[in-house]
Design a protein around this motif. Structure first.
Motif, PDB file in Angstrom:
ATOM      1  N   SER A 733      40.602  39.732  45.068  1.00  0.00           N
ATOM      2  CA  SER A 733      39.625  39.174  43.884  1.00  0.00           C
ATOM      3  C   SER A 733      38.566  39.585  44.728  1.00  0.00           C
ATOM      4  CB  SER A 733      39.540  38.187  44.040  1.00  0.00           C
ATOM      5  OG  SER A 733      39.798  37.422  44.651  1.00  0.00           O
ATOM      6  N   ARG A 734      39.433  39.815  46.072  1.00  0.00           N
ATOM      7  CA  ARG A 734      38.111  39.891  47.574  1.00  0.00           C
ATOM      8  C   ARG A 734      38.605  41.684  48.357  1.00  0.00           C
ATOM      9  NH1 ARG A 734      39.917  34.631  50.648  1.00  0.00           N
ATOM     10  NH2 ARG A 734      38.740  33.049  49.260  1.00  0.00           N
ATOM     11  N   LEU A 735      38.817  42.302  47.417  1.00  0.00           N
ATOM     12  CA  LEU A 735      38.809  43.669  48.268  1.00  0.00           C
ATOM     13  C   LEU A 735      37.958  44.199  47.338  1.00  0.00           C
ATOM     14  CD1 LEU A 735      41.952  45.107  46.373  1.00  0.00           C
ATOM     15  CD2 LEU A 735      41.517  44.707  49.023  1.00  0.00           C
ATOM     16  N   PRO A 736      37.001  45.326  48.499  1.00  0.00           N
ATOM     17  CA  PRO A 736      35.693  45.463  48.845  1.00  0.00           C
ATOM     18  C   PRO A 736      34.938  46.183  47.096  1.00  0.00           C
ATOM     19  CG  PRO A 736      37.445  46.046  50.413  1.00  0.00           C
ATOM     20  CD  PRO A 736      37.982  45.615  49.337  1.00  0.00           C
ATOM     21  N   LEU A 737      34.584  45.892  47.026  1.00  0.00           N
ATOM     22  CA  LEU A 737      33.629  46.088  45.387  1.00  0.00           C
ATOM     23  C   LEU A 737      33.155  47.344  46.014  1.00  0.00           C
ATOM     24  CD1 LEU A 737      31.665  42.896  44.974  1.00  0.00           C
ATOM     25  CD2 LEU A 737      34.201  43.060  44.000  1.00  0.00           C
ATOM     26  N   ASN A 738      33.540  48.403  45.663  1.00  0.00           N
ATOM     27  CA  ASN A 738      33.486  49.377  45.797  1.00  0.00           C
ATOM     28  C   ASN A 738      34.088  49.901  44.646  1.00  0.00           C
ATOM     29  OD1 ASN A 738      35.866  51.769  46.268  1.00  0.00           O
ATOM     30  ND2 ASN A 738      35.109  50.399  47.962  1.00  0.00           N
ATOM     31  N   PRO A 739      33.429  51.563  43.863  1.00  0.00           N
ATOM     32  CA  PRO A 739      33.912  52.410  42.488  1.00  0.00           C
ATOM     33  C   PRO A 739      35.107  52.603  42.740  1.00  0.00           C
ATOM     34  CG  PRO A 739      31.431  52.298  43.238  1.00  0.00           C
ATOM     35  CD  PRO A 739      32.396  52.404  44.318  1.00  0.00           C
ATOM     36  N   ASN A 772      42.027  32.598  41.989  1.00  0.00           N
ATOM     37  CA  ASN A 772      41.151  34.002  41.702  1.00  0.00           C
ATOM     38  C   ASN A 772      41.184  35.293  40.725  1.00  0.00           C
ATOM     39  OD1 ASN A 772      41.664  32.539  44.147  1.00  0.00           O
ATOM     40  ND2 ASN A 772      43.176  33.043  44.428  1.00  0.00           N
ATOM     41  N   ALA A 773      42.440  34.781  39.797  1.00  0.00           N
ATOM     42  CA  ALA A 773      42.231  35.757  38.292  1.00  0.00           C
ATOM     43  C   ALA A 773      40.563  35.787  38.092  1.00  0.00           C
ATOM     44  CB  ALA A 773      43.219  34.801  37.615  1.00  0.00           C
ATOM     45  N   ALA A 774      39.599  34.443  37.999  1.00  0.00           N
ATOM     46  CA  ALA A 774      38.242  34.271  37.318  1.00  0.00           C
ATOM     47  C   ALA A 774      37.790  35.057  37.924  1.00  0.00           C
ATOM     48  CB  ALA A 774      38.232  32.745  37.630  1.00  0.00           C
ATOM     49  N   CYS A 778      35.496  39.214  37.682  1.00  0.00           N
ATOM     50  CA  CYS A 778      33.834  39.594  37.603  1.00  0.00           C
ATOM     51  C   CYS A 778      33.878  41.070  38.371  1.00  0.00           C
ATOM     52  CB  CYS A 778      33.520  38.466  39.114  1.00  0.00           C
ATOM     53  SG  CYS A 778      33.837  36.918  38.207  1.00  0.00           S
ATOM     54  N   ARG A 779      34.432  41.713  39.257  1.00  0.00           N
ATOM     55  CA  ARG A 779      34.377  43.297  39.321  1.00  0.00           C
ATOM     56  C   ARG A 779      34.332  43.438  38.194  1.00  0.00           C
ATOM     57  NH1 ARG A 779      36.677  46.175  43.202  1.00  0.00           N
ATOM     58  NH2 ARG A 779      37.772  44.022  44.643  1.00  0.00           N
ATOM     59  N   PHE A 780      35.380  43.746  37.153  1.00  0.00           N
ATOM     60  CA  PHE A 780      35.939  44.641  36.012  1.00  0.00           C
ATOM     61  C   PHE A 780      34.450  44.101  34.637  1.00  0.00           C
ATOM     62  CE2 PHE A 780      39.881  44.139  38.288  1.00  0.00           C
ATOM     63  CZ  PHE A 780      39.816  46.131  38.163  1.00  0.00           C
ATOM     64  N   ALA A 816      34.245  32.238  35.483  1.00  0.00           N
ATOM     65  CA  ALA A 816      34.101  32.516  33.940  1.00  0.00           C
ATOM     66  C   ALA A 816      32.483  32.686  34.209  1.00  0.00           C
ATOM     67  CB  ALA A 816      34.621  31.033  34.050  1.00  0.00           C
ATOM     68  N   ALA A 817      31.279  31.928  35.391  1.00  0.00           N
ATOM     69  CA  ALA A 817      29.967  32.170  34.484  1.00  0.00           C
ATOM     70  C   ALA A 817      29.531  33.694  35.087  1.00  0.00           C
ATOM     71  CB  ALA A 817      29.187  30.695  35.445  1.00  0.00           C
ATOM     72  N   ILE A 818      29.685  33.792  35.874  1.00  0.00           N
ATOM     73  CA  ILE A 818      29.730  35.307  36.436  1.00  0.00           C
ATOM     74  C   ILE A 818      29.728  35.830  35.582  1.00  0.00           C
ATOM     75  CG2 ILE A 818      29.699  36.894  38.001  1.00  0.00           C
ATOM     76  CD1 ILE A 818      29.802  34.597  40.737  1.00  0.00           C
ATOM     77  N   SER A 819      31.045  36.386  35.390  1.00  0.00           N
ATOM     78  CA  SER A 819      31.872  36.917  34.213  1.00  0.00           C
ATOM     79  C   SER A 819      30.986  37.533  32.349  1.00  0.00           C
ATOM     80  CB  SER A 819      32.916  36.867  33.686  1.00  0.00           C
ATOM     81  OG  SER A 819      34.119  37.409  34.788  1.00  0.00           O
TER      82      SER A 819
END
Length: 995
Positions: A733-739, A772-774, A778-780, A816-819
């Protein structure tokens, strides 16, 4: 010439007296002064013999008067230098009187010398005058100790303490000390006492001889001069002569006033005897005549009737002796009540006199009484314990006799666990028995004895606690007992040996501490009482065995936060690091790393935060400790990783995490994640999760590749540990948010794993996995990747997210709200437009079933990710009313997607129906500035609609005014603009400038 010779002879005789006086071993101070006076007189006579005598007759008369006194002085010195020491001590007053009498007589004789008839100088004349004066005024004194002894002798004779063995023993010891005989030299004392008994046969004075005989009777009761065998023979000789029948008291034994047998008979001037207390009360009431004859008393004073008193005592002792001998059959009978009654009587007799107790022992009662400790009757046991205690106090022989009786110690120990009174009596008896070493061993060996004593030592009964602690202290002479006490949680003796004992004993005590099962409270108490310091000192010794036991003991004690902090304050880290990196001590490495782990855990405690305590101060310390992870076995690896878990959670955690990332700890942890060893892998994943805490870092882009991601996915799919799953999902969940990272995750199956974790929530302990799954989801759900959004929707995850808004923890609700917000951002473009016909279609909004009231088209959860179709609006609104600001903010972001652009009118109506307006206005009072600012932005849009401004504007005014006064520059400006919308502020107000 004749006088000259006489002067020389007298001087010589006096010097002989001086020599004898100096040999006296008693009354030393007095004889020292006496001999000095004699010596001065002898010197004067020697000097006088040198002068020419003019009046020989006067000199002769003086010498005739002096010679008998010189002979008397010689005789006194000779008698005291050769006489029995005890007799001389008891005659100290007579000796002092003799010294003073002789000195005065000498003074008078010396004053007869006709100095005018002698050709002497004035100085010599004055010297003689001074000498005579000093001799005349000489005073010799009885010492304080001698006075005390004489007083005790008188007390013993007056109070008839000849039957009191302890009194006689103490008196004889005092006499021995005074005359210079050590109490350890018992044979010398016996010889001196026998000599004293023989010497009194030569005393000419009948009164003096009688007094000395009485003193001998008193002192003969002392243990030091009479062997147990002699006492026993004397006792049985007397007892066998008495017969078996009790004697009735003589009439003369009764007091005429009280009618009772007298204790202290005294005689009046009328010749009749009464009890002292009774006759004194009679006289106190003003009576001056005899109670019997009514005749006047010549004297109102009374004198002891010692003869009658002795007769009464002899009669009592005779009957008691017969009674004691005759009780055995009754005590050994099967009648419980009879046994109890006899024991009570025997107990009473033992309490009255030491002599009675001696007779009980001689009658061989100890085995009988000790055997009664088996009895089921509690009263019987109580009396038995009390009698044994009375007997034990008298001698070591009695103590050994009690202890050596079969099972007696074990039975007394059992009584410790019974009712309070019996427990206390057993405790007193054991304490008395413990005064000799071999009995202490028996007590220590009794099963459960030490545990019971520790229990009593910790009881609320102050007296029982005191006795138990004394007994435990007594038993602590034995190291085995000390270890047993420590196992029972009585640590004081162990700590005393740990502090002051030789190294060999310290090793035993430290080894005991290492093996004990201790509660946190035990560990804190041991630390508070100083156990840590000597253990740290033992680490400094060269002996490996000493270091080893000290390390293991510290390992056991360090597992509580307060102790860990204390060790850090004491500088333990440097010593532990020295051991950790010493190749010769590699066997200790696991124990040392465990201690360091405990210290690290203590730094994560609330107390450490307040005290600003740090374990690792420098980058070098962090590097050295972490470097061991790559070069140690699995057990040590696990411990080291757990150490860094704690350090990452400590107040210095931010620095620790930064340093670990800088030394490429991520690379090592990624490698450890591939291990088959579950414990190491799980702890490596958890530490990796902690290192991702501070945001996007290049180190993760460098070391977390597709292989690593595959490993992480595998862990989630196969692990049986929810904690490991949660940590692994946390890393994802915390890995860098790059494509590229997101693409790798997608291709490796991360989405499917996330879906499984979100769907399969079965228990409360899995909530961290879900959280952590939620977050990972968010990245997906980002709008920039419609394909991923569709996969999420088609997998049926949206209803799960909606459900989590109601049941999840605050972080889960936020994610959950972010997604949902990110999915909702795509809804407007994905809704299917409704086809309209006719030239007026542009004037009418579409309506009817299946048409989304916000997006004005055909929506569905799977195709357009519509919040209304998903049933997410009301759950999102409910989150707005909760306390967690991040969750509120994410939910606000999600529902605000419904009023974007042309959707404002329709979206506001939907939000109003869901009850959002009131909650949004309440968010104006939030302490979170970003949430407050977003709320202002939302209201600024909503109040563009006149209906909503009219309906809700007033309820927002007070909060808006407050923000204009207390808010930040940006929120002040926004609040002012809204107040202007509401016609509360003029649009030219300075608030619009943010000033």
């Amino acid at each position: 010439m004749e006088n000259h010779t006489s002067l020389v002879d007298t001087a010589q005789s006096m010097l002989q007296a001086v020599a004898l006086a100096r040999q006296v071993l008693v009354h030393k101070d007095n004889f020292k002064r006496f001999s000095a006076s004699l010596e001065k007189t002898a010197i004067f006579l020697q000097e006088l013999s040198k002068f020419k005598v003019k009046n020989s007759e006067s000199v002769s008369r003086a010498l005739e008067a002096l010679k008998p006194e010189v002979d008397a002085a010689k005789q006194l010195a000779a008698d005291c230098s050769n006489g029995n020491k005890i007799y001389l001590l008891l005659s100290c007053k007579k000796i002092v009187e003799k010294m003073e009498s002789t000195s005065k007589s000498m003074s008078r004789a010396m004053s007869l010398f006709p100095l005018e008839a002698l050709d002497v100088s004035p100085q010599t004349n004055q010297w003689l005058l001074n000498l005579c004066k000093n001799m005349e005024e000489a005073q010799y004194q009885v010492s304080a100790m001698e006075e005390e002894i004489l007083q005790k002798v008188e007390t013993g004779l007056e109070d008839r303490r000849a039957t009191d063995r302890s009194f006689a023993s103490n008196l004889l010891l005092l006499i021995a000390e005074s005359v210079g005989i050590s109490s350890e030299e018992s044979d010398d004392l016996k010889i001196e006492f026998e000599s004293f008994k023989n010497d009194i046969q030569h005393i000419e004075s009948r009164n003096e001889a009688l007094r000395m005989e009485q003193i001998i009777l008193l002192l003969e009761n002392a243990d030091l001069v009479t062997t147990p065998k002699e006492k026993e023979m004397k006792y049985f000789t007397k007892r066998n002569s008495l017969g078996r029948q009790l004697l009735e008291p003589l009439q003369s034994f009764f007091c005429p006033i009280t009618g009772d047998i007298m204790m202290d008979p005294v005689e009046t001037s009328s010749g009749y005897t009464f009890e002292r207390e009774a006759i004194e009360m009679w006289l106190t009431l003003g009576n001056s005549f005899c109670p019997l004859t009514k005749t006047p008393l010549r004297k109102l004073s009374v004198r002891p009737n010692r003869t009658l008193r002795q007769s009464i005592e002899e009669w009592k002792n005779r009957n008691i002796m017969i009674s004691i001998a005759s009780m055995k059959p009754e005590i050994q009978s099967s009648d419980n009540q009879e046994v109890v009654n006899c024991l009570a009587k025997l107990h009473e007799l033992c309490g009255k006199s030491e002599l009675h107790r001696e007779w009980v022992v001689m009658e061989d009662y100890i085995p009988i009484i000790a055997g009664l400790l088996h009895d089921k009757n509690s009263e019987t046991r109580l009396h038995a314990l009390a009698i044994l205690f009375s007997l034990a106090k008298d001698s070591d022989n009695n103590k050994e006799a009690i202890a050596n009786h079969s099972d007696s110690i074990r039975l007394v120990v059992y009584s410790l666990a019974r009712k309070v009174e019996e427990s206390m009596r057993a405790l007193q008896l054991l304490l008395e028995l413990s005064r000799i070493e071999n009995v202490r061993n028996l007590i220590g060996d009794a099963q459960g004895g030490i545990l019971l004593l520790v229990t009593l030592a910790n009881s609320d009964d102050a007296q029982a606690s005191k006795y138990a602690q004394e007994l435990l202290d007594s038993l602590s002479f034995n190291d085995k007992n000390v270890v047993e006490m420590a196992r029972a949680k009585f640590f004081r003796p162990l700590l005393q040996r740990l502090f002051k004992g030789p190294v060999a004993i310290q090793v035993i005590m430290a080894d005991t501490l290492a093996d004990l099962e201790l509660t946190d409270h035990d560990k804190q108490c041991l630390s508070r009482d100083g156990a840590l310091k000597p253990l740290l000192q033992m680490l400094q010794l060269d002996d490996i065995e000493v270091k080893s036991v000290a390390v293991r003991a510290l390992e056991n004690l360090s597992g509580v936060a307060s102790n860990g902090m204390q060790l850090i304050k004491e500088g333990a880290k440097n010593q532990l690091f020295e051991l950790l990196f010493c190749h010769a001590l590699s066997k200790l490495r696991q124990h040392v790393t465990t201690i360091i782990m405990h210290l690290a855990m203590s730094t994560a405690s609330p107390e450490a935060s307040a005290d600003q305590i740090r374990l690792l101060e420098t980058e070098e310390d962090i590097f050295k400790l972490f470097s061991l992870v790559s070069f140690t076995g699995h057990d040590t690896q696990e411990t080291l990783l757990r150490t860094f878990h704690a350090l990452c959670r400590s107040p210095s955690g931010l620095d620790i995490r930064r340093e670990l990332r800088q030394i490429s700890a991520v690379k090592i942890l990624v490698q450890l994640c591939e291990l088959d060893d579950f414990a190491v892998r799980a702890n490596a994943v958890k530490l990796l999760y902690y290192l991702t805490e501070d945001g996007d870092h290049p180190t993760f882009e460098e070391h977390v590749n597709r292989r690593c991601i595959t490993t992480l996915i595998k862990i989630i799919n196969t692990s049986v540990s929810e904690e490991e799953k949660a940590a692994t999902m946390g890393v994802i969940s915390r890995l860098p948010l790059n494509p590229q990272m997101s693409q790798d995750l997608s291709e490796c199956g991360a989405l499917e794993v996330i879906f499984d974790c979100l769907r399969n929530v079965r228990a409360a302990h899995e909530k961290e996995v879900v959280e952590n799954a939620a977050e990972a989801l968010c990245r997906f759900t980002v709008p920039s990747n419609l394909e991923w959004q569709k996969r999420v929707a088609e997998a049926g995850i949206v209803p799960v997210l909606v459900k989590l808004l109601a049941s999840g923890a605050p972080p889960t609700k936020r994610n959950a709200a972010i997604s949902l917000k990110q999915l909702s951002e795509s809804s407007s473009s994905l809704t299917t437009p409704v086809k309209t016909n006719g030239f007026l279609s542009c004037c009418f909004a579409p309506s009817g079933e299946g048409i989304c009231p916000v997006h004005m088209g055909i929506c569905s959860m799977e195709t357009s990710f519509c919040l209304l179709e998903a049933g997410a609006v009301r759950p999102l609104v409910m989150v707005l009313g909760e306390q967690d600001a991040p969750a509120c903010e994410a939910s606000l972001d999600a529902i605000l997607t419904l009023i974007e652009g042309v959707q404002l009118q329709n979206g506001c109506k939907v939000l109003e129906d869901a009850g959002a307006m009131v909650l949004i206005i309440k968010l104006l009072n939030s302490s979170c500035s970003s949430l407050q600012e977003k709320t202002l932005g939302a209201l600024q849009r909503i109040f563009r609609l006149v209906d909503f401004k009219t309906k809700y504007g007033k309820s927002a005014q007070m909060s808006l005014v407050d923000i204009t006064q207390r808010g930040s520059s940006s929120t002040k400006s926004l609040a002012a603009k809204i107040l202007a919308q509401l016609n509360v502020l003029n649009e030219q107000s300075s608030f619009f400038d943010g000033t």
